[in-house]
Design a protein around this motif. Sequence first.
Motif: not given
Length: 288
Positions: A76-103
Amino acid sequence: MEPDLDAATLKAWAHLVDSGPFSSLCWGERMAFDNPESLTLLGAMAAWTGRVQLVTTVLIPQLHDPVMLAKALATADMLSGGRLTVGLGVGGRHEDYRAAGADPATQTMREMAERVAVMRRVWSGEKVTESTLPVGPPPVQAGGPKLLVGTMGPKTTRHAAGWADGLAGTTLDLDAGKQSELFDVAREAWQQAGKMAPHLATSFWFAIGDGDEPRAQVHRHLQRYMNWIPAEIVDAMAPTTGWAGTAEQLHAVLKRFADIGTDEVHLIPTSSDIDQVRQVADVVRDFD
């Protein structure tokens, strides 16, 4: 996060935001919800825009294999010509973890930092397996895109000082005083880590217009988006969560945040009506 989105609506929003005066185009990640998948959307936004910064607010690394996520973000950084900033977080919903098969047990700042370290290794060109070549493509931005931590509190902010380049915060009540205190924590933590001053961003839900409808719009959005919280709690929060009002009132709010040294305010829409973007654009031009 609005319902019934289609490609035409998303493309129209992308083109309007890219035409200015906005600095960034942002979107978040949920799994057990009907929003577009974030990394697929990132590819589309890279193709549909040419100027604006693309910001994930936020991705949850624990829902992904870190090497695959690093490869996707480098692409994505390549496709956008270096216009990417990545925000990261732990999230607030266990249901999202379970839906993705994550612990759900991996929903920690320590786990996120470990995955960031793997991604940094990939972006530096280091081999992370016994492969013939390292995982590519290399990102346009040397060492990888800028990383922001999704946070609302000082403990998370201090923990992320070792790997993040700034904050992608959220304010529910738009208390600029409390936000200023968190920014001071970040500035001190980054200084102690021997790093450049952090990028300071916050966000809040918004609805612009006259009368009672903007607040009702925010309320409807919160009822849908915060569907993992009991409805009576959401109803109690809704009158004071996010911002609703006129263009003049939004200008005053943004000025308050500018005065405490906020680098960016990420405005979270509560409607897919593109006229909301046009009205906000008229306000934001004063802050160029």
